[in-house]
Design an enzyme around this catalytic site. Sequence first.
Site: not given
Length: 335
Positions: A141, A281, A301
Amino acid sequence: MWAVLPLLCAGAWLLGAPACGAAELAANSLEKFHFQSWMVQHQKKYSSEEYYHRLQAFASNLREINAHNARNHTFKMGLNQFSDMSFDELKRKYLWSEPQNCSATKSNYLRGTGPYPPSMDWRKKGNFVTPVKNQGSCGSCWTFSTTGALESAVAIATGKLPFLAEQQLVDCAQNFNNHGCQGGLPSQAFEYIRYNKGIMGEDTYPYRGQDGDCKYQPSKAIAFVKDVANITLNDEEAMVEAVALHNPVSFAFEVTADFMMYRKGIYSSTSCHKTPDKVNHAVLAVGYGEEKGIPYWIVKNSWGPNWGMKGYFLIERGKNMCGLAACASFPIPLV
């Protein structure tokens, strides 16, 4: 095999086994119907043994979704591509397994005193934000947060929106305390690009979603970093200024189980921490706003466009929710 599962449960009930009561059997029958519909939608196939395991995980998630949505929350949950997983499995596959404590990152961003616009959305300002991407089963990520911020920075400065190579960061940025599919920090990735003198495009260094050997070719670099702006620890107002006046901002936060099934609305949680040692994250703030008196961030995201709000989510702003103000940074491009 699928039709046998309720019969097995019924047989256990007739034998007096405590695992399957009549009410639970009826619920499982309905959950099985929803699961098989979900399997068709997501093109899932399992062995007989895995099917039962996935069905149980799906049923557990579906119950949590229904219970959550029946209560008075600022966000809704819904089924998505993770609905056959436990949160532990999601953590192993999609979140950082290598702790990333950014509290030691030296801040160098000095904010003004405002005021700032009441809302901002870089997606509506022009062609400044690339489409939502999908990291797959790799804790990368941080690479998507990094490329997303630099892609926008270059586009804002030049009018041309590049698509940058996350895989280069996975393969090549270890010397800057990043760990490929096990985790990393955008601020450290920006420093890697800066001192490495560039990052390639995703067309010449395509994403594979797994750790590999570094294949960087300097002659094919298409984006460069002049400097990195690291925002002061927990200074969320500075994040607002940065997004309002400069660029989308990379940040990290702690994902907990209630985030996995996010569907829409303003996410907030009482189960996450606000400390920099718990973040797991990294994402990209592309804007902010307020709804019904609740300020929020607009966040890109890297779980694909079918998750959340077409790949985006809103998260409550102004409370350092889940530690989101602990690791914020953005690049100054060299153009």
